[in-house]
Design an enzyme around this catalytic site. Sequence first.
Site, PDB file in Angstrom:
ATOM      1  N   ASP A 103     -14.317   5.592  -8.323  1.00 17.23           N
ATOM      2  CA  ASP A 103     -15.294   6.469  -8.989  1.00 17.23           C
ATOM      3  C   ASP A 103     -16.677   5.827  -9.079  1.00 17.23           C
ATOM      4  O   ASP A 103     -16.816   4.591  -9.045  1.00 17.23           O
ATOM      5  CB  ASP A 103     -14.824   6.798 -10.405  1.00 17.23           C
ATOM      6  CG  ASP A 103     -13.764   7.886 -10.417  1.00 17.23           C
ATOM      7  OD1 ASP A 103     -13.303   8.284  -9.329  1.00 17.23           O
ATOM      8  OD2 ASP A 103     -13.398   8.333 -11.522  1.00 17.23           O
ATOM      9  N   HIS A 255     -13.134   1.432  -9.811  1.00 23.07           N
ATOM     10  CA  HIS A 255     -14.555   1.808  -9.784  1.00 23.07           C
ATOM     11  C   HIS A 255     -15.293   0.913  -8.797  1.00 23.07           C
ATOM     12  O   HIS A 255     -15.083  -0.309  -8.787  1.00 23.07           O
ATOM     13  CB  HIS A 255     -15.198   1.662 -11.166  1.00 23.07           C
ATOM     14  CG  HIS A 255     -14.663   2.619 -12.193  1.00 23.07           C
ATOM     15  ND1 HIS A 255     -13.471   2.400 -12.867  1.00 23.07           N
ATOM     16  CD2 HIS A 255     -15.142   3.807 -12.649  1.00 23.07           C
ATOM     17  CE1 HIS A 255     -13.249   3.404 -13.708  1.00 23.07           C
ATOM     18  NE2 HIS A 255     -14.247   4.277 -13.596  1.00 23.07           N
TER      19      HIS A 255
END
Length: 755
Positions: A103, A255
């Site tokens: 993400d 991430h």
Amino acid sequence: MTTTPPRRRRRAPTRIERAAGKAAALQRPRVILALLLLLALSSVMLLDGYLRAEVGGDERVRDGASSSEVPEKILDGGPILTFRGGRATTISVPAKTIALTFDDGPNPTWTPQVLEILRRYDVPGTFFLVGSMVSRYPGIVRTMVEEGNEVGIHTFTHVDLSYQSGARVDREMQQTQLALAGAAGITTTLFRAPYSSETDAIDNYSWPVYQRLGRDGYTSVFVDTDSDDWKKPGVSKIVRWATPKDGKGAAVLFHDAGGERSQTIEALPRYIEKMKAKGYTFTTVSGVMEQDGASAGSAGAGAGGAPDSGSPGGGSADRRQAAHRTATGTLLYEGRALVLAVAVAEWAVPALSVGLVIVGVAVMSRFGMMLVLARRHHRQRNRRRFGWGPVVTRPVSVIVPAYNEKECIANTLASLARSTHPIEVIVVDDGSTDGTSRIAREAADALGMTNVRVIRQENAGKPAALNNGVRSARYDIVVMMDGDTVFEADTVRQLVQPFADPGVGAVAGNAKVGNRGTLIGAWQHIEYVMGFNLDRRMYDLLRCMPTIPGAIGAFRREAVLQVGGMSEDTLAEDTDITIAMHRAGWRVVYQEHARAWTEAPGSLRQLWSQRYRWSYGTMQALWKHRKSLTDKGPSGRFGRVGMPLVVVFQIVTPVFAPLIDVFTVYSMVFVDFRAALYAWLAVLGIQLVCAAYAFRLDKEKYRYLLMMPLQQLAYRQMMYLVLIHSCVTALTGGRLRWQKLKRTGEVGTPAGADS
């Protein structure tokens, strides 16, 4: 018998008049272009701020909201939510399978490192990208897709969509699709909401958003296992928290942006090696969907289509990109335009930042230098032993060029009638049509002035009128003043004293605003006091005075004739002749005690016209005398010192000064309002200190300084536009005539000024 007078032949316009007409016709487009330049600058700043998600983002996350309206099968289902055929369906990741997701990217530091690890281990990833970051780093996205990874949407500004209107939701998705089209030539049907986690966290606020996006053909992706790498708990914990239990399959969240990700980079290889050792395979989200036997035949509504990358390589990596669609037509070109615009913003904003630093240093340096040198100048000129030499008592000639000055000429002559120094007055009527010459004669007679001569000439402009006056002058010192200006009784005597020094060729007086009772007049009053008591003192001490003001200046007649008189080559004949004096070896000084009261423009339109002529004329004069930069000896001092100072402080710095205001607004909106406000107030405080010192030197009342904050917000912006207008004009050429401003005749010598 009456005779009809012969019809006068219409005179053909002169070359100067034709050029003036052409320049006047070009003024409106130039003003528009100047405004467009500022608009473009502001647009670049706004685009950059929006792309950096420094405004519009929403990091609020709800917790504990009721979920009674969300179907239980969704809350208890897998991490992939589709709406095939309008029905909400979830898909789980098969056992011993990992859908590795990332993400918040792309990030120029961390994403390439993640991609290198995936490439090394032959593992695909599914990256949920923030649209603003995609538009800023399109090359990373292009590489990501070319290497067989899959991409999804993570909104454009990383905003919590459950708080937003339907229009905002659509805009966030469309803008990100546009960025993907421009970066990699694709769109996608995958979506992951910012701040989402597992499906059981869907609440009544976010569920309508997923339904809305499902109807638009999007597949929403959640997680089974969260590494929580954003907490930076340590590499071992990241690996442990990302590992599914009991051989279950999982959509795993890492991430590749959003903060410092060194622990993620260190943990990712260990995690991949660990999972491969346990017999896991890696695939994309599309790979999971196509492995789901129950939904493979109806995948068209969510992420259908044939896989773009073929079958898994080596049995360990399933690089399916079925969620991707090829961008074509208008969408593709609009996407490329967006990426190009962002590239411009990405280049422009750092460049502007550097410019801001340079301008800020220059402005602060100028303030500091002005204060130091103005104080030294004041102390030097007010010493008891200071003197120019023997007192000058011989008569001088005062030249008053006048064009339609019926409102002011009588006041001007009345002020000269009180002169304590012997003078002759030469009024040169430059083709006035309002009876200026008649009024001048009547005023002289009424005042009993036998030392006034009125000369009429055809309209030829202010330089020609001044030259006519110089040729007609009887004395070796000539004082020049405007037809709307009034002198104090002691002005001429003070103005001519520096001529006791035989090296002095010209003297600049101290012009003051008489009509300071209006808002515009008060702003100009502040500007005049600062200009004459800081700038001119500084230039005088450095021996490089750039301008003798047209309202009050004195010259040796022989020096004027030596340099060829007032030139018509520029709109700023006063700056032109001042520089010519320097280059001829004459000294030009400032006499602060010789004061003249002038009527400043009373409207913004007239002010614009006047300042445009001044600034453009100054540029013309500097260009005309550009060879002064290479002048040798004492006469080259202006080229070595004055020319660079004028160019930097009166042209370059003011042209780029709007950067300060643009960045201030940018910082207030996008960064830190309070810090930006404090910075602006600090700069204003420095300017107030400088202005207060200038007012102290000129013994002016401080109450006008209360107008200074408003002056910085309004008046200064107009001066920026005028200067930008002048710069644009300088690039396109053209000349203007001696422009006549509308006068009221309200300015007279203030009470007590002659005492």
